[in-house]
Scaffold this active site. Structure first.
Site, PDB file in Angstrom:
ATOM      1  CB  THR A   1      -4.538   6.716  -3.021  1.00  7.89           C
ATOM      2  OG1 THR A   1      -5.493   5.741  -3.450  1.00  7.89           O
ATOM      3  CG2 THR A   1      -4.594   6.845  -1.504  1.00  7.89           C
TER       4      THR A   1
ATOM      5  CD  GLU B   1      -3.181  -0.435   0.169  1.00 10.95           C
ATOM      6  OE1 GLU B   1      -2.925  -0.404  -1.058  1.00 10.95           O
ATOM      7  OE2 GLU B   1      -4.256  -0.065   0.656  1.00 10.95           O
TER       8      GLU B   1
END
Length: 307
Positions: free
Chosen positions: A181, A128
């Site tokens: 993101t 991530e």
């Protein structure tokens, strides 16, 4: 076991008032991954379908997560990974998390489960970090554990799984645009007014209490974002129209899924979730933006072993 095939589910993170610490696992959309043991040590990504993503392990979230796990356990063999993407990158429903979590769970199974699913979260977070610039667990935790997951703390990592009320369903609309993101994190304010923070704390506490007690009215009162949504909502075309349509057709609440552009709604009962899906579709089809809609129960298991 020499080979394993996995269903790696999509997830919804933040859930309005739980920014970076809360997420849930979906059941009807996800990637498929195949992992095999190899005599050659290390990680090789041999095939990716459904997305234009790098095969080099150090540039791929699945490869980075897998390498983090192997650095700790160092077996005398390696692994090949195939990734068949069904979750689009930048969709806001955990595309990178599905790959990172799937890689570490598959390798863990082929190694004989030296780690629990909860212990695998810290490895998946490394993937991530490659995707978003920070190690966060609100997507990888529900992907691995299923249900709802609360990240109580990161230092040390402290994760609580919460079972879903039985009649809770999610509706998700994914407009076919990409919001990175990292870019959506850049629009956030580093400081928030104390008044807004107090409201957010109350909503988050109410949401947790509502899930534990199956109190759908309390869940409805608590699904409100005082801090993040006002800053990110303007980047999602017709965001307010989607929310309004969902709420007018019985949704308990609606908000941004992860960093967007997907928008989620939670409903009591499958029939209401389907009604919300139709209403959102009717409201959005005139925008000219292609979109997908998914209706899903909450996946209590997380990543599933197919074969």
């Amino acid at each position: 076991m020499e080979k394993i095939q996995l269903f790696c589910p999509a997830t919804i993170a933040n859930l309005s008032c739980g920014f970076d610490v809360f997420g849930l696992c979906l059941d009807t959309i996800g990637d498929e991954m195949i992992l095999r043991k190899t005599a050659e040590k290390g990680i090789r990504i041999t095939q990716i379908t459904g997305a234009n993503l790098p095969l080099e392990p150090q540039k791929n979230v699945a490869g980075v997560a897998a390498m983090a796990l192997l650095e700790e356990i160092n077996p005398g063999f390696g692994f090949e990974i195939e990734i068949h993407k069904k979750i689009k990158a930048g969709s806001g429903i955990g595309s990178s998390a599905a790959s990172a979590a799937g890689a570490v769970l598959g390798i863990n199974e082929l190694l004989g489960r030296p780690f629990s699913r909860k212990e695998l979260v810290r490895f998946a977070m490394k993937g991530e970090a490659l995707a978003s610039g920070s190690e966060h667990a609100d997507n990888v935790a529900p992907a691995l554990l299923g249900g709802f997951t609360l990240i109580r703390g990161y230092n040390p990592l402290d994760i609580i799984k919460i079972e879903s009320p039985p009649e809770l369903f999610a509706t998700v609309i994914h407009p076919q645009i990409e919001l990175k993101t990292s870019e959506m994190r850049a629009v956030l304010e580093p400081m928030v007014p104390l008044k807004n923070a107090i409201t957010q704390w109350g909503n988050f506490g109410g949401l947790i209490a509502g899930l534990y007690t199956n109190d759908y009215d309390l869940i409805q009162r608590s699904l409100h974002d005082e801090i993040i949504e006002p800053l990110r909502g303007k980047f999602i075309p017709n965001f307010e129209l989607i929310k309004k349509s969902a709420m007018e057709n019985g949704a308990l609440g609606a908000g941004i899924s992860g960093s967007g552009p997907s928008v989620f709604a939670l409903s009591k009962g499958f029939h209401t979730a389907q009604k919300v899906a139709q209403a959102i579709q009717d409201a959005y089809k005139d925008t000219g933006i292609p979109f997908e809609i998914h209706v899903s129960k909450i996946n209590a298991e997380g990543i599933k072993i197919i074969d």
